[in-house]
Design a protein around this motif. Structure first.
Motif, PDB file in Angstrom:
ATOM      1  N   CYS A  90      63.024 -25.970 -56.588  1.00  0.00           N
ATOM      2  CA  CYS A  90      64.244 -26.390 -57.287  1.00  0.00           C
ATOM      3  C   CYS A  90      64.858 -27.650 -56.711  1.00  0.00           C
ATOM      4  CB  CYS A  90      65.269 -25.258 -57.257  1.00  0.00           C
ATOM      5  SG  CYS A  90      66.038 -25.001 -55.637  1.00  0.00           S
ATOM      6  N   GLY A  91      64.603 -27.892 -55.397  1.00  0.00           N
ATOM      7  CA  GLY A  91      65.171 -29.093 -54.780  1.00  0.00           C
ATOM      8  C   GLY A  91      66.582 -28.949 -54.262  1.00  0.00           C
ATOM      9  N   HIS A  92      67.209 -27.765 -54.433  1.00  0.00           N
ATOM     10  CA  HIS A  92      68.609 -27.683 -53.992  1.00  0.00           C
ATOM     11  C   HIS A  92      68.974 -26.364 -53.308  1.00  0.00           C
ATOM     12  CE1 HIS A  92      69.225 -25.130 -57.457  1.00  0.00           C
ATOM     13  NE2 HIS A  92      68.767 -26.089 -58.254  1.00  0.00           N
ATOM     14  N   CYS A  93      68.000 -25.524 -52.978  1.00  0.00           N
ATOM     15  CA  CYS A  93      68.345 -24.263 -52.295  1.00  0.00           C
ATOM     16  C   CYS A  93      68.282 -24.459 -50.769  1.00  0.00           C
ATOM     17  CB  CYS A  93      67.380 -23.149 -52.735  1.00  0.00           C
ATOM     18  SG  CYS A  93      65.700 -23.405 -52.127  1.00  0.00           S
ATOM     19  N   CYS A  96      64.698 -25.571 -49.817  1.00  0.00           N
ATOM     20  CA  CYS A  96      64.414 -26.933 -50.283  1.00  0.00           C
ATOM     21  C   CYS A  96      65.214 -27.959 -49.467  1.00  0.00           C
ATOM     22  CB  CYS A  96      64.698 -27.072 -51.773  1.00  0.00           C
ATOM     23  SG  CYS A  96      63.462 -26.259 -52.817  1.00  0.00           S
ATOM     24  N   CYS A 104      60.771 -22.134 -51.552  1.00  0.00           N
ATOM     25  CA  CYS A 104      61.951 -22.279 -52.425  1.00  0.00           C
ATOM     26  C   CYS A 104      62.545 -20.921 -52.803  1.00  0.00           C
ATOM     27  CB  CYS A 104      61.566 -23.049 -53.697  1.00  0.00           C
ATOM     28  SG  CYS A 104      62.891 -23.130 -54.924  1.00  0.00           S
ATOM     29  N   GLU A 105      63.832 -20.761 -52.559  1.00  0.00           N
ATOM     30  CA  GLU A 105      64.470 -19.454 -52.822  1.00  0.00           C
ATOM     31  C   GLU A 105      64.782 -19.251 -54.304  1.00  0.00           C
ATOM     32  OE1 GLU A 105      67.651 -19.290 -49.931  1.00  0.00           O
ATOM     33  OE2 GLU A 105      66.247 -18.497 -48.438  1.00  0.00           O
ATOM     34  N   THR A 106      64.760 -20.317 -55.085  1.00  0.00           N
ATOM     35  CA  THR A 106      64.973 -20.165 -56.522  1.00  0.00           C
ATOM     36  C   THR A 106      63.723 -19.598 -57.196  1.00  0.00           C
ATOM     37  OG1 THR A 106      66.467 -22.041 -56.434  1.00  0.00           O
ATOM     38  CG2 THR A 106      65.682 -21.408 -58.625  1.00  0.00           C
TER      39      THR A 106
HETATM   40 ZN   LIG Z   1      64.511 -24.426 -53.865  1.00  0.00          ZN
END
Ligand SMILES: [Zn+2]
Ligand SMILES: NC(=O)c1ccc[n+]([C@@H]2O[C@H](COP(=O)([O-])OP(=O)(O)OC[C@H]3O[C@@H](n4cnc5c(N)ncnc54)[C@H](O)[C@@H]3O)[C@@H](O)[C@H]2O)c1
Ligand SMILES: [Zn+2]
Length: 395
Positions: A90-93, A96, A104-106
């Motif tokens: 996702c790039g934002h967790c 990430c 990635c946790e998403t």
């Molecule tokens: Zn992520």
């Protein structure tokens, strides 16, 4: 559309399946122009069958042109030329943010206890339709893409999906001293590229590659790698490598072999038996018992010098595989491993993808075949026939 689907052990076919559509605002649809077969696909082809369903679309090394975007795909635009990383992130967790994109946790596949979802990589990694197809739905597309410039042929960029960042991470994790030595086990695409990167980043290094396939050994040798043919060295591999490294062993060993390792007959028998069981029985056998072929990781532990580093890029899957704790502890070995965090390494690699082509990506592929020839391509890649080292499928 046409897509390469898994049908059973050593059996893939090219089928007509529904075109993918935008399902989430963060999705994009990519029209695929090039899509590689990877050593990781061979695990699905051979030993990870219990985690596959007939009809699953394979592939995780695609690139192409953005065909359609959802409403939340950031700066990704229709018409962009993109390479798609093999992992979906996702790039934002939390993960990430630490550039641990494979965690990635998403997209983590929590019901299987796995890290980030991967394209075309079994129920263990989310059963996401893969990229050996005419079109691909990319979830988390706002981050799961690498924009590349127009101009050079796909060959220049397509390895950003996997081979280049995986090899880059393998070399970085190996922590080879500036003028030190490294043994690379396996000279498939990952091992070959790891040798190239290790030498490119420091030509003063001693880089030794080990494999059993003549054309793979020859290809590495032609680029300045010292090679050892495992067919000849056999049980004396340790002695041969020690002789080449001043009696001490290399500072680092990169295992670029993984589960298809040659030379562990007992484990491969267990794997064959698991392959004959119904999936519901076989899955727990894989998850709870040790059924991996650990020949390569065991030799990495033997070969590395005391206090050295073992970097595992080869994929392993069993949960209870015995590891030689006494040697690992006594030799004070460091271990680093995991799926490559693709986008972490892209800024380091992109400057090496210019016209001077220092890593030799332009002619890295041995075969470029139409998507329709995927069954043949899988067969020659697995059997190491017809000089197949890296195959690009072109839809
Ligand atoms: Zn992520
Ligand atoms: N960590 C990651 O992110 C990542 C990414 C891509 C691939 N991989 C893994 O890396 C491994 C290599 O991938 P590849 O595409 O290069 O595959 P590959 O199957 O073409 O290469 C493996 C090579 O190992 C050689 N080999 C087999 N047994 C050996 C032994 N005992 N000692 C030395 N060499 C031996 C084979 O002859 C072959 O050339 C696979 O396990 C793959 O799943 C990991
Ligand atoms: Zn791959």
């Amino acid at each position: 559309m046409k897509a390469v689907t898994w049908q059973g052990k050593r059996n893939v076919s090219v089928d007509t399946v529904p075109d993918p559509i935008i399902e989430q605002p963060t999705d994009a649809i990519i029209k695929i122009t090039s899509t590689n077969i990877c050593g990781s696909d061979l695990h699905l082809y051979e030993v990870l069958g219990p985690f596959m369903d007939a009809g699953d679309i394979l592939g995780h090394e695609p690139m192409g042109i953005v065909e359609e975007v959802g409403s939340e795909t950031g700066d990704l635009k229709v018409g962009d030329r993109v390479v798609i990383p093999f992992q979906i992130s996702c790039g934002h967790c939390f993960m990430c943010d630490q550039t641990l994109y494979t965690q990635c946790e998403t997209t983590q596949v929590r019901e299987k206890g796995s890290g980030a979802a991967l394209f075309g990589y079994s129920k263990l990694y989310g059963q996401v339709p893969g990229g050996q197809a005419e079109f691909l739905r990319v979830p988390q597309a706002q981050f799961t893409h690498i924009k590349v410039p127009e101009g050079p042929a796909d060959d220049r960029f397509v390895y950003l999906s996997d081979v280049l960042p995986t090899a880059w991470q393998a070399v970085t994790y190996a922590d080879i001293p500036a003028e030190g030595s490294v043994v690379v086990l396996g000279l498939g695409p990952i091992g070959d590229m790891s040798c190239r990167i290790a030498l490119h980043n420091n030509p003063g290094r001693k880089v030794i590659g080990v494999d059993l396939v003549p054309e793979r050994l020859a290809r590495a040798k032609a680029r300045g790698v010292e090679v050892v043919d495992l067919n000849e060295a056999g049980k004396d591999l340790l002695a041969v490598i020690q002789e080449m490294t001043g009696g001490r062993g290399p500072d680092a060993v990169i295992d670029a072999v993984g589960m298809e390792a040659h030379g562990a007959p007992a484990a491969s028998l267990v794997q064959k038996m698991a392959g004959l069981l119904p999936d519901a029985v076989a899955q727990p056998v894989f998850e709870k018992a040790g059924v991996d072929r650990l020949a390569a990781v065991y030799s990495a532990i033997d070969l590395v010098r005391r206090g050295g580093t073992v970097s595992l890029s080869g994929v392993y899957g069993g949960m209870a595989d015995p590891m030689p704790m006494m040697s690992m502890f006594d030799k004070q070995i460091q271990f680093r491993m995991g799926q490559a965090n693709v986008k972490k390494w892209v800024p380091d690699i992109l400057p090496l993808l210019g016209d001077d082509d220092p890593l030799g990506v332009d002619d890295f592929a041995t075969h470029r075949l139409p998507l329709a020839e995927a069954p043949h391509a899988y067969e020659i890649f697995q059997k190491k026939q017809d000089g197949a080292i890296k195959i690009i499928l072109q839809p």
